[in-house]
Motif scaffolding. Sequence first.
Motif, PDB file in Angstrom:
ATOM      1  N   LEU A 151      21.157  41.883  47.892  1.00 58.56           N
ATOM      2  CA  LEU A 151      20.704  42.301  46.220  1.00 58.56           C
ATOM      3  C   LEU A 151      21.503  43.066  45.498  1.00 58.56           C
ATOM      4  N   LEU A 152      21.932  44.171  46.157  1.00 58.53           N
ATOM      5  CA  LEU A 152      23.030  45.048  45.556  1.00 58.53           C
ATOM      6  C   LEU A 152      24.221  43.739  44.970  1.00 58.53           C
ATOM      7  N   LEU A 153      24.661  43.218  45.786  1.00 57.04           N
ATOM      8  CA  LEU A 153      26.089  42.272  45.468  1.00 57.04           C
ATOM      9  C   LEU A 153      25.433  41.338  44.315  1.00 57.04           C
ATOM     10  N   GLN A 154      24.296  40.828  44.327  1.00 58.41           N
ATOM     11  CA  GLN A 154      23.742  39.719  43.297  1.00 58.41           C
ATOM     12  C   GLN A 154      23.688  40.731  41.990  1.00 58.41           C
ATOM     13  N   VAL A 155      23.092  41.754  42.086  1.00 56.28           N
ATOM     14  CA  VAL A 155      23.258  42.715  40.974  1.00 56.28           C
ATOM     15  C   VAL A 155      24.618  42.988  40.166  1.00 56.28           C
ATOM     16  N   ALA A 156      25.281  43.169  41.291  1.00 56.48           N
ATOM     17  CA  ALA A 156      26.918  43.717  40.813  1.00 56.48           C
ATOM     18  C   ALA A 156      27.450  42.417  40.278  1.00 56.48           C
ATOM     19  N   ASP A 157      27.328  41.296  40.832  1.00 54.85           N
ATOM     20  CA  ASP A 157      27.821  40.118  40.203  1.00 54.85           C
ATOM     21  C   ASP A 157      27.434  39.803  38.605  1.00 54.85           C
ATOM     22  N   LEU A 158      26.305  40.253  38.533  1.00 59.48           N
ATOM     23  CA  LEU A 158      25.839  39.983  37.205  1.00 59.48           C
ATOM     24  C   LEU A 158      26.240  41.131  36.039  1.00 59.48           C
ATOM     25  N   VAL A 159      26.126  42.286  36.752  1.00 63.73           N
ATOM     26  CA  VAL A 159      26.244  43.426  35.619  1.00 63.73           C
ATOM     27  C   VAL A 159      27.788  43.767  35.531  1.00 63.73           C
ATOM     28  N   LEU A 160      28.738  43.762  36.457  1.00 59.29           N
ATOM     29  CA  LEU A 160      29.951  44.094  36.672  1.00 59.29           C
ATOM     30  C   LEU A 160      30.688  43.401  35.372  1.00 59.29           C
ATOM     31  N   PRO A 161      30.555  42.168  35.277  1.00 57.96           N
ATOM     32  CA  PRO A 161      31.474  41.524  33.834  1.00 57.96           C
ATOM     33  C   PRO A 161      31.038  42.011  32.609  1.00 57.96           C
ATOM     34  N   ALA A 162      29.645  42.302  32.440  1.00 56.15           N
ATOM     35  CA  ALA A 162      29.347  43.039  31.241  1.00 56.15           C
ATOM     36  C   ALA A 162      30.010  44.248  30.588  1.00 56.15           C
ATOM     37  N   TYR A 163      30.413  44.853  32.036  1.00 55.00           N
ATOM     38  CA  TYR A 163      31.075  46.168  31.625  1.00 55.00           C
ATOM     39  C   TYR A 163      32.587  46.025  31.718  1.00 55.00           C
ATOM     40  N   ASN A 164      33.114  44.758  31.733  1.00 50.90           N
ATOM     41  CA  ASN A 164      34.578  44.464  31.938  1.00 50.90           C
ATOM     42  C   ASN A 164      35.146  45.506  33.116  1.00 50.90           C
ATOM     43  N   ALA A 165      34.523  45.405  34.210  1.00 53.46           N
ATOM     44  CA  ALA A 165      35.020  46.116  35.468  1.00 53.46           C
ATOM     45  C   ALA A 165      36.213  45.390  36.110  1.00 53.46           C
ATOM     46  N   PRO A 166      37.192  46.206  36.548  1.00 54.81           N
ATOM     47  CA  PRO A 166      38.323  45.444  37.248  1.00 54.81           C
ATOM     48  C   PRO A 166      38.011  44.334  38.179  1.00 54.81           C
ATOM     49  N   ASP A 167      38.734  43.420  38.337  1.00 52.87           N
ATOM     50  CA  ASP A 167      38.398  42.448  39.463  1.00 52.87           C
ATOM     51  C   ASP A 167      38.124  43.112  40.785  1.00 52.87           C
TER      52      ASP A 167
ATOM     53  N   THR B 253      36.485  45.754  41.703  1.00 57.65           N
ATOM     54  CA  THR B 253      35.431  46.354  41.739  1.00 57.65           C
ATOM     55  C   THR B 253      34.283  45.681  42.747  1.00 57.65           C
ATOM     56  N   LEU B 254      34.066  44.551  42.664  1.00 61.44           N
ATOM     57  CA  LEU B 254      33.234  43.703  43.541  1.00 61.44           C
ATOM     58  C   LEU B 254      33.595  43.779  44.921  1.00 61.44           C
ATOM     59  N   GLN B 255      34.871  43.544  45.074  1.00 65.63           N
ATOM     60  CA  GLN B 255      35.408  43.440  46.529  1.00 65.63           C
ATOM     61  C   GLN B 255      35.381  44.721  47.063  1.00 65.63           C
ATOM     62  N   ALA B 256      35.595  45.923  46.284  1.00 62.76           N
ATOM     63  CA  ALA B 256      35.206  47.036  46.670  1.00 62.76           C
ATOM     64  C   ALA B 256      34.132  47.470  47.505  1.00 62.76           C
ATOM     65  N   ILE B 257      32.858  47.037  46.566  1.00 64.46           N
ATOM     66  CA  ILE B 257      31.523  47.211  47.175  1.00 64.46           C
ATOM     67  C   ILE B 257      31.278  46.228  48.478  1.00 64.46           C
ATOM     68  N   ILE B 258      31.872  45.217  48.304  1.00 62.78           N
ATOM     69  CA  ILE B 258      31.764  44.332  49.578  1.00 62.78           C
ATOM     70  C   ILE B 258      32.332  45.061  50.856  1.00 62.78           C
ATOM     71  N   THR B 259      33.620  45.653  50.646  1.00 61.24           N
ATOM     72  CA  THR B 259      34.283  46.518  51.684  1.00 61.24           C
ATOM     73  C   THR B 259      33.485  47.466  52.177  1.00 61.24           C
ATOM     74  N   ILE B 260      32.922  48.380  51.197  1.00 53.60           N
ATOM     75  CA  ILE B 260      32.007  49.493  51.724  1.00 53.60           C
ATOM     76  C   ILE B 260      30.957  49.205  52.320  1.00 53.60           C
ATOM     77  N   LEU B 261      30.284  48.118  52.046  1.00 59.66           N
ATOM     78  CA  LEU B 261      28.906  47.832  52.735  1.00 59.66           C
ATOM     79  C   LEU B 261      29.291  47.268  54.023  1.00 59.66           C
ATOM     80  N   ILE B 262      30.432  46.301  54.380  1.00 64.38           N
ATOM     81  CA  ILE B 262      30.978  45.982  55.558  1.00 64.38           C
ATOM     82  C   ILE B 262      31.279  47.018  56.470  1.00 64.38           C
ATOM     83  N   VAL B 263      32.032  48.165  55.788  1.00 64.32           N
ATOM     84  CA  VAL B 263      32.652  49.007  57.037  1.00 64.32           C
ATOM     85  C   VAL B 263      31.537  50.254  57.212  1.00 64.32           C
TER      86      VAL B 263
END
Length: 784
Positions: free
Chosen positions: A41-57, A59-69
């Motif tokens: 759910l967190l990744l789905q929300v991030a995938d929708l919200v991050l582009p709206a805030y022009n987040a760096p490319d 950012t989503l990969q960093a979230i995935i890495t944190i969740l995995i580790v």
Amino acid sequence: MHAERLGMPDDGNNAKNSILSEFRRRKVVQFAAGYAVIAWLLLQVADLVLPAYNAPDWTLQAIITILIVAFPPSLLLAWLYNITPEGVELTRGNRLAGKLPAKFRGRPVRIALALVTTALTGVAVWLVWDTYLEEQRAWLQFVDVDRTPVVAVAPVRNLTGDPTLDWLGDGVSNLVRDRLAQSRHLIVVSRPRWQAIVRDATADDHLARAKAAKIDFVISGEILSAPDGLILTTRITNALSGADIKSEADEELSPQDVLRSVYGISIMTKQALKVPYEEQVDSFAADFAVGNFAAYRAYVSGLKFFLNFDYEEAKQSMRAALELAPDFHVARYRMAMIYWVTGERDRAAEAMQQIPAEAPLNERERGYVEAANAFIRDNDPALAIERYTSLLDRFPYEVEARQYLAEAYFHDYQEDLALQELRILGEQEPENQFVWGSMGAYLTILGRHDEAMAPLQRYLEIAPDEPNAHNLMGDLHREMGQLDEATHHFEQALALEPDFTLAQLGLAEVHSVLGNNAESKKRLQDVIEAASTEVEDRITAAFDLAWILRAERRFAESSGVIVSIADELQAEEIRESMALALQAENAVALGEAQTGLQLIAEAIEKSVRAPTRYLFVRCRIEVERGDYKSAVATINEIRLHALPPDDPDRTEDKAALYFEGLVELRRGRPEEAVRVITRAIMTEGYRYSIYELDLARALRAAGRIDEARAHAAQARTSRDSGNIRLDLEYDRSMAHLLDIDLALTAGDTGVANQLIREYEHRWGGAGLDALRAGPGHPSATYVD
């Protein structure tokens, strides 16, 4: 032993002590499932919200890495602790809980354990991100089939201390760039774009600039000296990480060996970037360069001059290359393109004809030659469009091919498609100044001034010290009627390059509009006489000067200027008919009507497009002679060249109506002339004369003096929006004389005197004598 280490209860029941039972009792499985659901759910929300805030490319990969580790330590905490309504506590029945002293089972210990675990997780995330995942992310985005690597080839630096080898670095870079451009799996940055990216940057800043420009890899190198010869070092650097992914050094090389190394550099690059092995590069170009070392050196110099707009030096270098190696067909192609740019159409076509059909060229080079044959030799823009399009199908990232495709579209009057191709290039090469310059120039020519401003401002941002950027901005402001701004930019261009011909021409035209004909003529004469002036610019300057001289009633001098460039006109062909027409009108003004008719007949015969302009001149001569029967025949011939009725451009109908009205005026029917000429003025289309001038004459003949004065003043100051039209200066001067005469007729001597002063300042006074013979007699009312 293992059970105690894991904190499992020892109740003697093997089933209850099984690992699976313990996972269930401790709710580890439930936690894992909940963690997965929340993470998703967190990744789905991030995938929708991050582009709206022009987040760096990343950012989503960093979230995935944190969740995995974070998942393994979270499972460990779930094994040891349960979350209850009373708070977080050690799992009941845990031997570890029973053996620990009470002071180690309290809240502070649990908080400390959570903090340590979180810190360790953070360290693990950082290490994984910084070492492994960052490199993998950087690499995977390049080998993805949907992500074509962008590669820049920097000039190889000459560190030998021998300036005679400076060209060698450019030579190596050009060969490598051309070879890599043959691959469909790479986007190769053009030399102009790379120069713009690293402009004013130190060598240490090149990678940072490349990264900011979204370039993925940079190929660079150095030429060093050693006792046994030259050393060539080359490397392929990941611009994102700054790491070299491949590097090599070749020793004991001669300058020829350095060029020969290009083949190995290209193969090394394609292997490192995982370009399919079946897509090999040819070795012909490097072999030719090695075998014709001096010729290739001259060729490299010519390319450099060409990119710096120094066309005369570029020609000399290419001539030297061809003298040293007559079968250097790529150099001959380049020579043809230089001739084309400088307006020497015949020479350009001749150069292309000298390239044999069986010339040993690679597929890319042959594509360019075939397209240029259609564009230059055969003057067939439609076929050129087809061939450039085919070339881009095979090599989709070819910057030069797309530039020429845009030019072919523009010559074929498909302006929107030309601009579309330039916009594609703007996305592909945002730092390429030629793209923005061409786009701004096209939009200026089309009169789309508001749209032209943005690309030209972008050009100035990229190349603030480039004379052409200021010149194009000067052209735009001149077309917009903003003469002060135009003067500023033209002067800026000349400050950067005093011999910049285009700026001289632009400034001369501005001076003419401002009424300073003396300064305008001086600048135009300097351009004509300068040995460095390109043919196209010399012809343009000659026409501008001839039109001003004609407006001053200096008809013989006007024709003399045109005669002085007869050879250039014959070579160019395009404006030869226009030159004959101008000489024809001057001949008629000098009383040589028969000579004028002969010249205009020749102009019509040599016309490369619809001869409407020259039929217009013939009809004007016929009307002046009173040969109305011939004039009517010419009017009908003009209408034959009209565009289809559904086309809004009614240029031919406009001209025909004008002459019909002029014939009515000469036959003594002024009111009918007023009606017909008014219709001509209201009709859409290009005008070959200022029709308001003869409307004013017709109104005067009809006795409508006030209306005639209004239209004479309008004709005197008439300039089309966005087009100076020095070819209409003669009509403006005639309207000025008519305005004076009408003021005198109306008894308005004050206005007449002011108009006389302005006329003498602008046109030198020629033509006033004709007015002095009339009842107004300007000299009697002129007050100094």
